[in-house]
Scaffold this motif. Sequence first.
Motif, PDB file in Angstrom:
ATOM      1  N   UNK A  42      53.924  -5.867  16.436  1.00  0.00           N
ATOM      2  CA  UNK A  42      55.368  -5.272  16.440  1.00  0.00           C
ATOM      3  C   UNK A  42      55.418  -4.608  17.247  1.00  0.00           C
ATOM      4  N   UNK A  43      53.947  -4.372  18.114  1.00  0.00           N
ATOM      5  CA  UNK A  43      54.198  -3.690  19.573  1.00  0.00           C
ATOM      6  C   UNK A  43      54.973  -4.497  20.457  1.00  0.00           C
ATOM      7  N   UNK A  44      55.100  -6.135  20.461  1.00  0.00           N
ATOM      8  CA  UNK A  44      55.103  -7.245  21.202  1.00  0.00           C
ATOM      9  C   UNK A  44      56.991  -6.514  20.850  1.00  0.00           C
ATOM     10  N   UNK A  45      57.467  -6.616  19.715  1.00  0.00           N
ATOM     11  CA  UNK A  45      59.097  -6.072  19.582  1.00  0.00           C
ATOM     12  C   UNK A  45      59.742  -4.565  19.690  1.00  0.00           C
ATOM     13  N   UNK A  46      58.534  -3.794  19.882  1.00  0.00           N
ATOM     14  CA  UNK A  46      59.405  -2.418  20.421  1.00  0.00           C
ATOM     15  C   UNK A  46      58.911  -2.453  21.966  1.00  0.00           C
ATOM     16  N   UNK A  47      57.973  -2.706  22.823  1.00  0.00           N
ATOM     17  CA  UNK A  47      57.692  -2.761  24.037  1.00  0.00           C
ATOM     18  C   UNK A  47      58.694  -3.553  24.816  1.00  0.00           C
ATOM     19  N   UNK A  48      59.265  -4.974  24.731  1.00  0.00           N
ATOM     20  CA  UNK A  48      60.066  -5.758  25.267  1.00  0.00           C
ATOM     21  C   UNK A  48      61.661  -4.864  24.593  1.00  0.00           C
ATOM     22  N   UNK A  49      61.948  -3.925  23.816  1.00  0.00           N
ATOM     23  CA  UNK A  49      63.035  -3.833  23.577  1.00  0.00           C
ATOM     24  C   UNK A  49      63.311  -2.349  23.884  1.00  0.00           C
ATOM     25  N   UNK A  50      61.926  -1.962  24.806  1.00  0.00           N
ATOM     26  CA  UNK A  50      62.102  -0.688  25.874  1.00  0.00           C
ATOM     27  C   UNK A  50      62.288  -1.148  27.287  1.00  0.00           C
ATOM     28  N   UNK A  51      61.327  -2.129  27.342  1.00  0.00           N
ATOM     29  CA  UNK A  51      61.393  -1.807  28.381  1.00  0.00           C
ATOM     30  C   UNK A  51      62.175  -3.490  29.276  1.00  0.00           C
ATOM     31  N   UNK A  52      62.178  -4.392  28.548  1.00  0.00           N
ATOM     32  CA  UNK A  52      62.543  -5.886  28.774  1.00  0.00           C
ATOM     33  C   UNK A  52      62.214  -6.450  29.240  1.00  0.00           C
ATOM     34  N   UNK A  53      62.154  -8.054  29.419  1.00  0.00           N
ATOM     35  CA  UNK A  53      61.314  -9.253  29.576  1.00  0.00           C
ATOM     36  C   UNK A  53      60.510  -9.055  31.521  1.00  0.00           C
ATOM     37  N   UNK A  54      61.383  -8.254  32.320  1.00  0.00           N
ATOM     38  CA  UNK A  54      60.788  -8.414  33.223  1.00  0.00           C
ATOM     39  C   UNK A  54      60.804  -7.500  33.844  1.00  0.00           C
ATOM     40  N   UNK A  55      59.935  -6.339  33.465  1.00  0.00           N
ATOM     41  CA  UNK A  55      59.701  -4.721  33.560  1.00  0.00           C
ATOM     42  C   UNK A  55      58.221  -4.952  33.979  1.00  0.00           C
ATOM     43  N   UNK A  56      57.788  -4.170  35.315  1.00  0.00           N
ATOM     44  CA  UNK A  56      56.527  -4.331  35.959  1.00  0.00           C
ATOM     45  C   UNK A  56      55.832  -2.963  35.792  1.00  0.00           C
ATOM     46  N   UNK A  57      54.300  -3.365  35.055  1.00  0.00           N
ATOM     47  CA  UNK A  57      54.096  -1.273  35.840  1.00  0.00           C
ATOM     48  C   UNK A  57      53.146  -1.403  36.999  1.00  0.00           C
ATOM     49  N   UNK A  58      53.242  -0.579  37.350  1.00  0.00           N
ATOM     50  CA  UNK A  58      52.872   0.148  38.811  1.00  0.00           C
ATOM     51  C   UNK A  58      51.163   0.593  38.557  1.00  0.00           C
ATOM     52  N   UNK A  59      50.915   0.057  39.654  1.00  0.00           N
ATOM     53  CA  UNK A  59      49.677   1.003  40.496  1.00  0.00           C
ATOM     54  C   UNK A  59      49.755   1.599  41.566  1.00  0.00           C
ATOM     55  N   UNK A  60      49.391   2.181  42.039  1.00  0.00           N
ATOM     56  CA  UNK A  60      49.684   3.567  43.312  1.00  0.00           C
ATOM     57  C   UNK A  60      48.156   3.647  43.575  1.00  0.00           C
ATOM     58  N   UNK A  61      48.348   3.013  45.064  1.00  0.00           N
ATOM     59  CA  UNK A  61      46.765   3.221  46.076  1.00  0.00           C
ATOM     60  C   UNK A  61      47.316   4.794  47.450  1.00  0.00           C
ATOM     61  N   UNK A  62      47.000   5.433  46.983  1.00  0.00           N
ATOM     62  CA  UNK A  62      46.927   6.845  48.176  1.00  0.00           C
ATOM     63  C   UNK A  62      45.607   6.894  48.997  1.00  0.00           C
ATOM     64  N   UNK A  63      46.272   8.126  49.412  1.00  0.00           N
ATOM     65  CA  UNK A  63      44.793   8.315  50.171  1.00  0.00           C
ATOM     66  C   UNK A  63      44.619  10.108  50.917  1.00  0.00           C
ATOM     67  N   UNK A  64      43.943  10.595  50.577  1.00  0.00           N
ATOM     68  CA  UNK A  64      44.043  12.046  51.037  1.00  0.00           C
ATOM     69  C   UNK A  64      44.158  12.171  52.444  1.00  0.00           C
ATOM     70  N   UNK A  65      44.107  11.426  53.424  1.00  0.00           N
ATOM     71  CA  UNK A  65      43.579  11.900  54.740  1.00  0.00           C
ATOM     72  C   UNK A  65      43.776  10.664  55.873  1.00  0.00           C
ATOM     73  N   UNK A  66      44.169  10.729  56.450  1.00  0.00           N
ATOM     74  CA  UNK A  66      44.311  10.055  58.000  1.00  0.00           C
ATOM     75  C   UNK A  66      43.006   8.943  57.997  1.00  0.00           C
TER      76      UNK A  66
END
Length: 440
Positions: free
Chosen positions: A102-126
């Motif tokens: 069920x999880x596979x079916x709904x995720x595939x339908x919602x996002x599509x097979x090529x969707x990628x999840x982003x992890x962002x890296x930031x800094x709070x100073x120079x």
Amino acid sequence: MLELLGSGLVSLWLEMAGVQIKPLDALDALTWQSSPGLVLAPDPNPTGATTVQEYLKKLITSKLVAQNLAESQGIWMQSGPMLMANHQGTTPLPAASLTKIATSLVALKAWGPDHQFDTLVSVTGPVVKGVVQGDLVITGGGDPLFVWEEAIALGNTLNKMGIKQVKGNLIITGNFAMNFQRQPMLAGLILKQTLNRATWGRPAVYIHSIMPKGTPKPEVVIAGAVKVAMQPNAQQILLLRHRSLPLKQLIKEMNVYSNNDMAEMLAESVGGASVVQSTAASLARVPQVEIQLINGSGLGQENRISPRAACAMLMAIQREATTHQLNLADLFPMSGFDRRGTLHARHIPPATVIKTGTLRDVSALAGVMPTRDRGLVWFAIINRGTNLWGLRTGQDQLLQSVVQQLQIPPTVPATLTPHSAINSLPQLGAASRNEILNKS
């Protein structure tokens, strides 16, 4: 239904259901079958029903299943519009990791097979001479497979950008997990350790040893502590985006190893168990009552799915995958092709695409196997009993008996042939999925 009857597809299947052997090309045409709701009649050939009845009797006589649990065994077996076997097939039963279908079916339908999840890296100073004058901020985007390799690649990319030290803290925000640890503080501690080769333990050393030869060891020393923030700092500067593997590969890995944490994260990404439950029933065209979920992984006997619904969801996944030039074998393990994970030590007929499920007193198996005389045979078996090894052996023997009578096709139908490039995890190395957004 009238369109199906008039299309000639039903008559094609009926021809194939006879004793006469038809060309293999006809097997591929059987992908039209979209759900058990299209069952038109019982199979005139008693092979399936007889074999299943013998199997059920043996469960009792061999004492694999207690007499009082005889009605807690569920089986559904279907080929085309013909119902081959049904025992409690529409009754929702504890399904264990069949929930991941069920999880596979709904995720595939919602996002599509090529969707990628982003992890962002930031800094709070120079960044001054390789030192971040502030915090390093990780904003998780729900990547369910952020593991050692990802963190090592992330640290190496920061080093390439000239960053070797952080004066402040490591801040974790968003939906971040590492090595399947979904508690953000613990995930952050693992990440902090991995970013600095001087603090590696044996697991990180081992993982690095099997990464591509020449992979550097990162050196990002964070002076402060790991902290969890509910909201990102408005002043932070985005440095780097790390993309997950494509969803099609994430789903395959989740199902090959039946990984509960990956399933939970994917279920959360689409809105949680209630959304998975209702959407899966709708996409599979089965009554809502036949899919009852409390999570996306299958942990807990409150997750209940009928054998018919398990088959219907697999058919729906095949249908959705086909629109993206994929098939079920690109998303679930196939015997003879995937020799890792839950297929280890199983004796499933060749080219069968399956999903297993196990709890303390539940052993489940669902999938599709190609046959010469019936084309694609969809099946789901949900057993209740404490002898899990014996129940698994019985499931394998049942499938072997069915395929022995219906014969193995000389070649795997194209509709179940996995795309080897898609199924190769090293295809998209972690380092190649880092995108530098600001060299600071």
